[in-house]
Design a protein around this motif. Structure first.
Motif, PDB file in Angstrom:
ATOM      1  N   PRO A  23     -16.971 -54.033 -97.825  1.00  0.00           N
ATOM      2  CA  PRO A  23     -17.751 -53.935 -99.071  1.00  0.00           C
ATOM      3  C   PRO A  23     -18.548 -55.189 -99.433  1.00  0.00           C
ATOM      4  CG  PRO A  23     -15.395 -54.022 -99.544  1.00  0.00           C
ATOM      5  CD  PRO A  23     -15.526 -53.934 -98.062  1.00  0.00           C
ATOM      6  N   THR A  24     -18.036 -56.373 -99.120  1.00  0.00           N
ATOM      7  CA  THR A  24     -18.771 -57.568 -99.559  1.00  0.00           C
ATOM      8  C   THR A  24     -19.554 -58.193 -98.409  1.00  0.00           C
ATOM      9  OG1 THR A  24     -17.068 -59.224 -99.104  1.00  0.00           O
ATOM     10  CG2 THR A  24     -16.897 -58.064-101.217  1.00  0.00           C
ATOM     11  N   LEU A  25     -20.626 -58.887 -98.783  1.00  0.00           N
ATOM     12  CA  LEU A  25     -21.446 -59.571 -97.782  1.00  0.00           C
ATOM     13  C   LEU A  25     -20.623 -60.628 -97.054  1.00  0.00           C
ATOM     14  CD1 LEU A  25     -24.260 -60.068 -96.543  1.00  0.00           C
ATOM     15  CD2 LEU A  25     -24.719 -61.639 -98.444  1.00  0.00           C
ATOM     16  N   ARG A  26     -19.811 -61.348 -97.801  1.00  0.00           N
ATOM     17  CA  ARG A  26     -18.988 -62.404 -97.205  1.00  0.00           C
ATOM     18  C   ARG A  26     -18.100 -61.841 -96.095  1.00  0.00           C
ATOM     19  NH1 ARG A  26     -17.441 -67.474 -98.151  1.00  0.00           N
ATOM     20  NH2 ARG A  26     -18.812 -67.690 -99.963  1.00  0.00           N
ATOM     21  N   GLU A  27     -17.459 -60.725 -96.366  1.00  0.00           N
ATOM     22  CA  GLU A  27     -16.603 -60.121 -95.328  1.00  0.00           C
ATOM     23  C   GLU A  27     -17.426 -59.645 -94.147  1.00  0.00           C
ATOM     24  OE1 GLU A  27     -13.222 -57.518 -97.299  1.00  0.00           O
ATOM     25  OE2 GLU A  27     -14.951 -57.646 -98.660  1.00  0.00           O
ATOM     26  N   ARG A  28     -18.598 -59.085 -94.436  1.00  0.00           N
ATOM     27  CA  ARG A  28     -19.407 -58.534 -93.351  1.00  0.00           C
ATOM     28  C   ARG A  28     -19.955 -59.616 -92.449  1.00  0.00           C
ATOM     29  NH1 ARG A  28     -21.895 -54.852 -97.269  1.00  0.00           N
ATOM     30  NH2 ARG A  28     -23.801 -56.024 -96.982  1.00  0.00           N
ATOM     31  N   LEU A  29     -20.088 -60.839 -92.999  1.00  0.00           N
ATOM     32  CA  LEU A  29     -20.550 -61.963 -92.184  1.00  0.00           C
ATOM     33  C   LEU A  29     -19.376 -62.678 -91.513  1.00  0.00           C
ATOM     34  CD1 LEU A  29     -23.318 -63.472 -94.525  1.00  0.00           C
ATOM     35  CD2 LEU A  29     -23.626 -61.952 -92.559  1.00  0.00           C
ATOM     36  N   ASP A  30     -18.189 -62.069 -91.593  1.00  0.00           N
ATOM     37  CA  ASP A  30     -16.977 -62.665 -91.011  1.00  0.00           C
ATOM     38  C   ASP A  30     -16.716 -64.062 -91.555  1.00  0.00           C
ATOM     39  OD1 ASP A  30     -16.568 -60.387 -89.224  1.00  0.00           O
ATOM     40  OD2 ASP A  30     -18.312 -61.148 -88.133  1.00  0.00           O
ATOM     41  N   LEU A  31     -16.940 -64.204 -92.842  1.00  0.00           N
ATOM     42  CA  LEU A  31     -16.674 -65.488 -93.495  1.00  0.00           C
ATOM     43  C   LEU A  31     -15.377 -65.378 -94.282  1.00  0.00           C
ATOM     44  CD1 LEU A  31     -20.287 -66.087 -94.792  1.00  0.00           C
ATOM     45  CD2 LEU A  31     -19.089 -67.554 -93.145  1.00  0.00           C
ATOM     46  N   ARG A  32     -14.582 -66.398 -94.208  1.00  0.00           N
ATOM     47  CA  ARG A  32     -13.326 -66.388 -94.961  1.00  0.00           C
ATOM     48  C   ARG A  32     -13.601 -66.659 -96.437  1.00  0.00           C
ATOM     49  NH1 ARG A  32      -9.543 -70.393 -91.743  1.00  0.00           N
ATOM     50  NH2 ARG A  32     -11.407 -71.679 -91.954  1.00  0.00           N
ATOM     51  N   PRO A  33     -12.714 -66.183 -97.331  1.00  0.00           N
ATOM     52  CA  PRO A  33     -12.883 -66.506 -98.754  1.00  0.00           C
ATOM     53  C   PRO A  33     -12.864 -68.022 -98.932  1.00  0.00           C
ATOM     54  CG  PRO A  33     -11.053 -64.979 -98.422  1.00  0.00           C
ATOM     55  CD  PRO A  33     -11.475 -65.448 -97.062  1.00  0.00           C
ATOM     56  N   ARG A  34     -13.629 -68.495 -99.890  1.00  0.00           N
ATOM     57  CA  ARG A  34     -13.601 -69.931-100.202  1.00  0.00           C
ATOM     58  C   ARG A  34     -13.361 -70.082-101.683  1.00  0.00           C
ATOM     59  NH1 ARG A  34     -18.223 -73.638 -98.111  1.00  0.00           N
ATOM     60  NH2 ARG A  34     -16.516 -75.111 -98.262  1.00  0.00           N
ATOM     61  N   CYS A  35     -12.462 -70.929-102.022  1.00  0.00           N
ATOM     62  CA  CYS A  35     -12.320 -71.290-103.425  1.00  0.00           C
ATOM     63  C   CYS A  35     -11.463 -72.522-103.548  1.00  0.00           C
ATOM     64  CB  CYS A  35     -11.731 -70.162-104.252  1.00  0.00           C
ATOM     65  SG  CYS A  35      -9.979 -69.977-104.012  1.00  0.00           S
ATOM     66  N   GLY A  36     -11.505 -73.113-104.718  1.00  0.00           N
ATOM     67  CA  GLY A  36     -10.708 -74.303-104.957  1.00  0.00           C
ATOM     68  C   GLY A  36      -9.855 -74.140-106.196  1.00  0.00           C
TER      69      GLY A  36
END
Lengths: 439, 439
Positions: free
Chosen positions: B420-433
């Protein structure tokens, strides 16, 4: 009669999230807003509206406050509707005029002329710390900046003449640069060269909305506003305000019909008056009455703890002048007017102002609500109303599907959208200053 | 392979408006963009992209330049699609971080996790005069500001912990203020208290895209970027760049797969190579070759008028180092690399760079274009491509309906949206602090 609907969620009573049916995070749910927008469009409502302040609410422990950025939210809704106008609140204190002019010009292009900007100077002092200011500028400075801001923004909107396009494919001449003007503004707050990168959208200038009853706010309205949001607790006050603002517009060289007054009313509608009153009692019970009483006393310039929620306050208890800081002058004036009529308890005042904003609370059946709006319109109190649902998840739909049909049957409100752009539908003349400055 | 499509209109050849079929004001027509977005979504394209610069193009007499505000335009498109990501260019030099963080957070909410921001420092010196600056800040200052800007923006995006909501209807406790954090940033350029008014959207942080091959740009990419747009004229250069940026990410404490490289390619696709070449010749004929030759010479540090459009330039003609001002270092480096291989005339260089941007021009049948992208991918030149249609009204559709199916048949590109999300579709891990700072 022109009608706008506020989408503020959970409602103008922000503690409406506590009611049994409420979704506490509806204000983060785009599908909720889309549903409301379709209801509004089906009722031929002129525009939907969202307020804004660029800081977290100090009472986040009690209720959701400022929502997600209204330009993005209302832009989304506009894409999913065909006729509904969108009135987006933006701060002149915490934006740059070039960016704001560009964004609303873009909104006018993509909505095909349904965009409006509600310019505010931002009353929340907490905003300053999000923008590197040691303190929130005073009201007078904010309005002086706002005036110059709108001078820049409107000149940027006018920076391309309508006949800028050449598009001669043979010669390769695309545009006529002599029809595209720098504004070369140099003022106290801004230096802006311009022009905008592209020409204006269908409205020329997006509809300019403004509120604020201070002297600076009135000058801004008289010189620039197409629509003025206002607050009044009595028709007499509203008529006075409307006459004043129309005279000021004439003094500023405009026609008195160039400014439309949209009066804010918090509405709670139910099938019967009794049911409406019962729902109002439920809503009142959600209010943190002790804290709101303390805030009210502070706003009125009264000593902390000097009145309990059910102690009546009389006119003789009030200091001669309300303190200038804190709440809007509109709120203080209308609250003082209520107390001047007869003593009110803090609880009564807090309930009537729907938790603190000073707008009039109108509770009743659809017939009662329609009668009330009709009476105020007939009195010359306004050109229309900005309806603020008490509990948005219930009252927006009730207003649109029960009150609007009555107003339509009475010939007071449009049955369908009459023109493609918001400006035309509000009976506003085109505004522009093309050719004011040539290079 | 990840694929983005640029919606730049009339095309990466900005003089494509002169072609017989072209609508010269398509860049102002929201229906044109909506049509392109649906074509892109039907082809399962990851995201659409628009560049931006907050000033009018100096060559407006020849061609449309910067378009309407891309946040508003791409927000509109996102509302009318279900899966397509939107990559919106915004300037860190000419925005405030609080406003930018809020707007992209809102875009993430309303798109349900399909938002990306392409941060640029703005290369156009003309922008400065629209924001009250006496001159455009130098590149080093702009990148230092951009770094601090992203530090602030990412901390604002992380300012609400996921478990902030209490929503106890009985007690009236809405949120847990200990889960909502001020950031209290004080730096060289910004003082920002925070937090944002509302919690993050579905992606946590919108996808951060960045370009720029200068040292400041590379540091920004290594520390913050999820996706890096880049330009390369040869696979060798691209592989070197990708390896370098991946190493820099590791040095910054990240995994080398946390940064995806998206290589810009200007594409002209037709039914056959011969037809594509004929269309390219048509496009070349629209270029104002004298003016573009003069610009090219200036960018390469050569004397005005020293070469005519058809005089070959050899490596020995070039000054040792390219001038630092003017065009992007990426453009100069790639142009110099081409000349180093063999002499090129200004006309050849201008044509190859599609009118001046330095991106590689790929002309051919769908098979040829697919073969080329496959070869570059196999060489390790990129994780995907940002496809820039030469003539957007023709080549975007040709790419989506002719090239994409070939890539899909070869198993190189997704048949449908996988998450569903662009981040997941680009195989990028979640980022947060979250929790980085507590009050």
């Amino acid at each position: 009669m022109h009608l706008n609907l506020s989408l503020m969620t959970p409602g103008h009573f922000r503690t409406a999230w506590r009611l049994p049916h409420a979704d506490p995070v509806a204000h983060l749910d785009i599908d909720h807003f889309t549903r409301l927008a379709h209801i509004a469009e089906n009722a031929a409502i002129d525009a939907v509206f969202l307020g804004d302040g660029p800081a977290i609410h100090s009472d986040i422990a009690d209720a959701p406050g400022t929502g997600i950025d209204p330009l993005v939210l209302l832009g989304h809704i506009a894409a999913l509707t065909d006729n509904l106008g969108v009135i987006v609140t933006s701060s002149t204190t915490y934006n740059s005029p070039y960016n704001l002019a560009r964004r609303f010009q873009a909104l006018d292009h993509v909505t095909k002329g349904r965009s409006a900007v509600n310019v505010v100077t931002t009353g929340t002092s907490a905003a300053a710390a999000n923008y590197g200011l040691a303190q929130h500028p005073g009201k007078e400075d904010r309005y002086r900046r706002a005036w110059e801001f709108l001078e820049v923004v409107t000149r940027l909107w006018d920076s391309w003449e309508p006949d800028w396009l050449i598009a001669d494919k043979e010669s390769g001449r695309y545009a006529d640069p002599t029809r595209i003007h720098q504004i070369d503004h140099r003022g106290e707050f801004f230096s802006v060269a311009g022009p905008l990168p592209v020409p204006a959208g269908p409205q020329g200038r997006p509809v300019l909305v403004q509120a604020g009853g201070s002297e600076g706010g009135l000058k801004l309205a008289a010189d620039f506003a197409d629509v003025v949001f206002t607050v009044a607790q009595t028709p007499t006050k509203a008529v006075e305000f409307r006459e004043d603002i129309r005279s000021r517009a004439v003094a500023a060289g405009r026609h008195h019909d160039d400014i439309k007054i949209s009066l804010g009313v918090v509405v709670l509608v139910a099938d019967s008056d009794a049911e409406a009153t019962a729902r109002a009692e439920q809503l009142y019970a959600t209010l943190p009455i002790e804290r709101l009483t303390a805030e009210l006393l502070a706003n009125l310039g009264l000593t902390e703890g000097s009145f309990s929620p059910d102690d009546p306050i009389s006119a003789s208890d009030l200091p001669k002048a309300a303190p200038s800081s804190g709440f809007s002058s509109g709120f203080n004036a209308s609250t003082r007017a209520l107390i001047a009529e007869r003593p009110h308890t803090p609880r009564q005042l807090v309930q009537r102002s729907a938790g603190g904003s000073g707008h009039r609370l109108l509770v009743g059946s659809a017939e009662r609500v329609a009668d009330d709006l009709q009476a105020w319109l007939a009195a010359g109190a306004a050109d229309g109303f900005t309806i603020m649902p008490a509990d948005t998840s219930v009252d927006l739909e009730n207003f649109a599907t029960q009150v609007v049909p009555i107003l339509q049957r009475r010939g007071l409100f449009q049955q369908e959208y009459r023109a493609p752009t918001l400006r035309e539908r509000l009976d506003l003349r085109p505004r522009c200053g093309f050719g004011a400055k040539f290079e």
